[in-house]
Motif scaffolding. Structure first.
Motif, PDB file in Angstrom:
ATOM      1  N   CYS A  48       0.841  -1.110  -0.015  1.00 44.06           N
ATOM      2  CA  CYS A  48      -0.143   0.028  -0.084  1.00 44.06           C
ATOM      3  C   CYS A  48       0.861   1.336  -0.057  1.00 44.06           C
ATOM      4  O   CYS A  48       1.851   1.382   0.931  1.00 44.06           O
ATOM      5  CB  CYS A  48      -0.841  -0.021   1.154  1.00 44.06           C
ATOM      6  N   ARG A  49       0.577   2.254  -0.788  1.00 42.66           N
ATOM      7  CA  ARG A  49       1.340   3.393  -0.796  1.00 42.66           C
ATOM      8  C   ARG A  49       0.372   4.590  -0.435  1.00 42.66           C
ATOM      9  O   ARG A  49      -0.582   5.085  -0.690  1.00 42.66           O
ATOM     10  CB  ARG A  49       1.671   3.594  -2.208  1.00 42.66           C
ATOM     11  N   GLU A  50       1.127   5.342   0.637  1.00 47.89           N
ATOM     12  CA  GLU A  50       0.437   6.349   1.254  1.00 47.89           C
ATOM     13  C   GLU A  50       1.190   7.590   1.216  1.00 47.89           C
ATOM     14  O   GLU A  50       2.532   7.801   1.449  1.00 47.89           O
ATOM     15  CB  GLU A  50       0.074   5.971   2.810  1.00 47.89           C
ATOM     16  N   LEU A  51       0.380   8.800   0.949  1.00 44.62           N
ATOM     17  CA  LEU A  51       0.781   9.958   1.325  1.00 44.62           C
ATOM     18  C   LEU A  51       0.538  10.669   2.386  1.00 44.62           C
ATOM     19  O   LEU A  51      -0.501  10.983   2.696  1.00 44.62           O
ATOM     20  CB  LEU A  51       0.484  10.845  -0.092  1.00 44.62           C
ATOM     21  N   LEU A  52       1.587  11.351   3.004  1.00 45.07           N
ATOM     22  CA  LEU A  52       1.117  12.052   4.028  1.00 45.07           C
ATOM     23  C   LEU A  52       1.540  13.385   3.710  1.00 45.07           C
ATOM     24  O   LEU A  52       2.600  14.036   3.273  1.00 45.07           O
ATOM     25  CB  LEU A  52       2.444  11.881   5.400  1.00 45.07           C
ATOM     26  N   SER A  63      -0.866  13.994  -5.107  1.00 41.95           N
ATOM     27  CA  SER A  63      -1.555  12.943  -5.600  1.00 41.95           C
ATOM     28  C   SER A  63      -2.075  12.898  -7.144  1.00 41.95           C
ATOM     29  O   SER A  63      -2.365  11.914  -7.721  1.00 41.95           O
ATOM     30  CB  SER A  63      -2.754  12.569  -4.712  1.00 41.95           C
ATOM     31  N   GLY A  64      -2.061  14.108  -7.772  1.00 40.61           N
ATOM     32  CA  GLY A  64      -2.297  14.260  -9.047  1.00 40.61           C
ATOM     33  C   GLY A  64      -1.078  14.033  -9.842  1.00 40.61           C
ATOM     34  O   GLY A  64      -1.254  13.861 -11.324  1.00 40.61           O
ATOM     35  N   THR A  65      -0.020  13.747  -9.308  1.00 43.11           N
ATOM     36  CA  THR A  65       1.171  13.780 -10.060  1.00 43.11           C
ATOM     37  C   THR A  65       1.751  12.334  -9.875  1.00 43.11           C
ATOM     38  O   THR A  65       2.330  11.638 -10.994  1.00 43.11           O
ATOM     39  CB  THR A  65       2.262  14.744  -9.595  1.00 43.11           C
ATOM     40  N   TYR A  66       1.457  11.692  -8.676  1.00 46.78           N
ATOM     41  CA  TYR A  66       2.269  10.514  -8.507  1.00 46.78           C
ATOM     42  C   TYR A  66       0.788   9.496  -8.106  1.00 46.78           C
ATOM     43  O   TYR A  66      -0.257  10.034  -7.935  1.00 46.78           O
ATOM     44  CB  TYR A  66       2.987  10.671  -7.211  1.00 46.78           C
ATOM     45  N   GLN A  67       1.091   8.285  -7.689  1.00 50.52           N
ATOM     46  CA  GLN A  67       0.055   7.085  -7.294  1.00 50.52           C
ATOM     47  C   GLN A  67       0.248   6.913  -6.015  1.00 50.52           C
ATOM     48  O   GLN A  67       1.290   6.324  -5.416  1.00 50.52           O
ATOM     49  CB  GLN A  67       0.321   6.025  -8.358  1.00 50.52           C
ATOM     50  N   PHE A  68      -0.959   6.853  -5.413  1.00 49.09           N
ATOM     51  CA  PHE A  68      -1.131   6.395  -3.994  1.00 49.09           C
ATOM     52  C   PHE A  68      -2.259   5.639  -3.943  1.00 49.09           C
ATOM     53  O   PHE A  68      -3.343   5.922  -4.635  1.00 49.09           O
ATOM     54  CB  PHE A  68      -1.184   7.708  -2.909  1.00 49.09           C
ATOM     55  N   ASP A  69      -2.330   4.980  -2.867  1.00 51.22           N
ATOM     56  CA  ASP A  69      -3.634   4.180  -2.360  1.00 51.22           C
ATOM     57  C   ASP A  69      -4.600   4.810  -1.408  1.00 51.22           C
ATOM     58  O   ASP A  69      -5.494   4.553  -1.270  1.00 51.22           O
ATOM     59  CB  ASP A  69      -3.438   2.696  -2.121  1.00 51.22           C
ATOM     60  N   GLY A  70      -3.588   5.805  -0.789  1.00 54.46           N
ATOM     61  CA  GLY A  70      -4.311   6.630   0.268  1.00 54.46           C
ATOM     62  C   GLY A  70      -3.697   7.776   0.637  1.00 54.46           C
ATOM     63  O   GLY A  70      -2.439   7.984   0.511  1.00 54.46           O
ATOM     64  N   VAL A  71      -4.205   8.966   1.088  1.00 56.16           N
ATOM     65  CA  VAL A  71      -3.619  10.084   1.437  1.00 56.16           C
ATOM     66  C   VAL A  71      -4.233  10.460   2.731  1.00 56.16           C
ATOM     67  O   VAL A  71      -5.449  10.351   2.922  1.00 56.16           O
ATOM     68  CB  VAL A  71      -4.194  11.152   0.309  1.00 56.16           C
ATOM     69  N   THR A  72      -3.213  10.865   3.467  1.00 50.85           N
ATOM     70  CA  THR A  72      -3.701  11.335   4.922  1.00 50.85           C
ATOM     71  C   THR A  72      -3.006  12.720   5.206  1.00 50.85           C
ATOM     72  O   THR A  72      -1.781  13.129   5.071  1.00 50.85           O
ATOM     73  CB  THR A  72      -2.838  10.426   5.849  1.00 50.85           C
ATOM     74  N   SER A 142      13.278  11.655 -16.791  1.00 51.31           N
ATOM     75  CA  SER A 142      12.195  12.712 -17.696  1.00 51.31           C
ATOM     76  C   SER A 142      11.297  11.626 -17.871  1.00 51.31           C
ATOM     77  O   SER A 142      11.596  10.357 -18.322  1.00 51.31           O
ATOM     78  CB  SER A 142      12.922  13.189 -18.753  1.00 51.31           C
ATOM     79  N   GLY A 143       9.984  11.911 -17.842  1.00 56.74           N
ATOM     80  CA  GLY A 143       8.982  11.108 -18.358  1.00 56.74           C
ATOM     81  C   GLY A 143       7.591  11.612 -18.055  1.00 56.74           C
ATOM     82  O   GLY A 143       7.353  12.710 -17.706  1.00 56.74           O
ATOM     83  N   THR A 144       6.410  10.675 -18.299  1.00 55.48           N
ATOM     84  CA  THR A 144       5.111  11.184 -18.070  1.00 55.48           C
ATOM     85  C   THR A 144       4.592  10.820 -16.501  1.00 55.48           C
ATOM     86  O   THR A 144       5.099   9.787 -16.077  1.00 55.48           O
ATOM     87  CB  THR A 144       4.230  10.393 -18.913  1.00 55.48           C
ATOM     88  N   ALA A 145       3.983  11.796 -15.927  1.00 54.51           N
ATOM     89  CA  ALA A 145       3.370  11.663 -14.617  1.00 54.51           C
ATOM     90  C   ALA A 145       1.795  11.350 -14.778  1.00 54.51           C
ATOM     91  O   ALA A 145       1.175  11.463 -15.766  1.00 54.51           O
ATOM     92  CB  ALA A 145       3.836  13.201 -13.947  1.00 54.51           C
ATOM     93  N   GLY A 146       0.977  11.476 -13.793  1.00 48.01           N
ATOM     94  CA  GLY A 146      -0.271  11.369 -13.659  1.00 48.01           C
ATOM     95  C   GLY A 146      -1.057  12.562 -14.245  1.00 48.01           C
ATOM     96  O   GLY A 146      -0.471  13.733 -14.474  1.00 48.01           O
ATOM     97  N   ASN A 147      -2.627  12.383 -14.688  1.00 46.40           N
ATOM     98  CA  ASN A 147      -3.299  13.438 -15.313  1.00 46.40           C
ATOM     99  C   ASN A 147      -2.435  13.993 -16.616  1.00 46.40           C
ATOM    100  O   ASN A 147      -2.704  15.356 -16.547  1.00 46.40           O
ATOM    101  CB  ASN A 147      -3.802  14.330 -14.264  1.00 46.40           C
ATOM    102  N   GLY A 148      -1.933  13.526 -17.456  1.00 40.12           N
ATOM    103  CA  GLY A 148      -1.406  14.215 -18.482  1.00 40.12           C
ATOM    104  C   GLY A 148      -0.162  14.950 -18.220  1.00 40.12           C
ATOM    105  O   GLY A 148       0.135  15.754 -19.198  1.00 40.12           O
ATOM    106  N   ARG A 149       0.585  15.043 -17.073  1.00 44.94           N
ATOM    107  CA  ARG A 149       1.552  15.861 -16.719  1.00 44.94           C
ATOM    108  C   ARG A 149       3.031  15.189 -17.090  1.00 44.94           C
ATOM    109  O   ARG A 149       2.751  13.919 -17.205  1.00 44.94           O
ATOM    110  CB  ARG A 149       1.486  16.164 -15.184  1.00 44.94           C
ATOM    111  N   ARG A 150       3.992  15.947 -17.269  1.00 51.54           N
ATOM    112  CA  ARG A 150       5.163  15.735 -17.661  1.00 51.54           C
ATOM    113  C   ARG A 150       6.138  16.139 -16.505  1.00 51.54           C
ATOM    114  O   ARG A 150       5.786  17.127 -15.945  1.00 51.54           O
ATOM    115  CB  ARG A 150       5.749  16.136 -18.924  1.00 51.54           C
ATOM    116  N   GLU A 182      11.016  -1.582  -5.594  1.00 54.90           N
ATOM    117  CA  GLU A 182      10.591  -0.064  -5.773  1.00 54.90           C
ATOM    118  C   GLU A 182       9.240   0.193  -5.313  1.00 54.90           C
ATOM    119  O   GLU A 182       8.194  -0.550  -5.449  1.00 54.90           O
ATOM    120  CB  GLU A 182      10.650  -0.006  -7.010  1.00 54.90           C
ATOM    121  N   PRO A 183       9.107   1.492  -4.670  1.00 57.96           N
ATOM    122  CA  PRO A 183       7.679   1.758  -4.368  1.00 57.96           C
ATOM    123  C   PRO A 183       6.861   2.050  -5.278  1.00 57.96           C
ATOM    124  O   PRO A 183       5.679   2.077  -4.980  1.00 57.96           O
ATOM    125  CB  PRO A 183       8.105   2.962  -3.484  1.00 57.96           C
ATOM    126  N   ASN A 184       7.337   2.303  -6.411  1.00 56.62           N
ATOM    127  CA  ASN A 184       6.089   2.693  -7.535  1.00 56.62           C
ATOM    128  C   ASN A 184       5.114   3.891  -7.194  1.00 56.62           C
ATOM    129  O   ASN A 184       4.046   3.906  -7.493  1.00 56.62           O
ATOM    130  CB  ASN A 184       5.569   1.530  -7.814  1.00 56.62           C
TER     131      ASN A 184
END
Length: 207
Positions: A48-52, A63-72, A142-150, A182-184
């Motif tokens: 599980c990936r969590e953002l604090l 959370s719009g740029t990276y991938q999480f299963d939960g946000v606190t 360099s690469g693509t991120a969430g929601n069409g972001r780079r 890797e946390p992914n």
């Protein structure tokens, strides 16, 4: 044709694993469109990936740029100080209490030190991405991120993390370990070897 707004974040990222199976990525951002702030990404032993995050604004952006299963939402306080000739980070964020001892500059930092001034640019990140992939497994610049972001990373220094101690929800996190698996959280992983990276991150957001 899509146009982008370019946001710049300057600061430090500490990545460390632990023998409990938890992996931590602590960001301390001195300058950003969101102001100065700190946040913590936690990969738990079950995957599980969590953002604090310290505010709804930061939580929404990250959370719009990276991938999480939960946000606190919690106060995130990182005290960086020099003690006994070395740097120490003390992190307090909700259920997390963490202390990291930062050691000397790593050899891999040598080619990063000239990246200053006008070289701190997304084009530089794109040019060095093929090299970064070969030198450090899982790391991309360099690469693509969430929601069409780079997204573009430009590391400018690299120091070893030599020791951690702390607790999660009152349970010891254990001793220092590689950041593995890797946390992914996104397209690029923190280095496998625990380290603190001085970094500039560019996030290009579709208008």
């Amino acid at each position: 044709m899509t146009t982008y707004r370019r946001d710049r974040f300057d600061g430090y990222i500490a990545g460390a694993g632990s023998t409990s199976g938890r992996r931590f990525v602590v960001g301390v951002w001195e300058r950003s469109p969101l102001g100065a702030f700190a946040d913590v990404m936690v990969a738990h032993p079950d995957g599980c990936r969590e953002l604090l995050a310290p505010s709804e604004q930061v939580a929404e952006y990250v959370s719009g740029t990276y991938q999480f299963d939960g946000v606190t939402l919690v106060d995130v306080v990182v005290d960086r100080s020099v003690r006994d000739g070395g740097e120490r980070w003390v992190v307090q964020a909700g259920e997390l209490q963490l202390s990291l001892a930062v050691g000397g500059r790593l050899l891999l930092a040598a080619p990063l030190l000239p990246v200053r001034g006008p070289l701190v640019h997304p084009l530089t990140a794109r040019l060095i991405d093929p090299v970064a992939r070969r030198v450090m497994t899982g790391v991309r610049t360099s690469g693509t991120a969430g929601n069409g972001r780079r997204e573009h990373y430009l590391a400018q220094d690299l120091h070893a993390v030599e020791h951690i101690e702390g607790t999660w929800a009152g349970e010891p996190v254990g001793a220092l370990a590689d950041v593995a698996p890797e946390p992914n959280f996104g397209f690029s992983s923190t280095p496998r070897r625990p380290a603190v990276t001085r970094v500039t991150t560019f996030v290009e957001v579709p208008r």
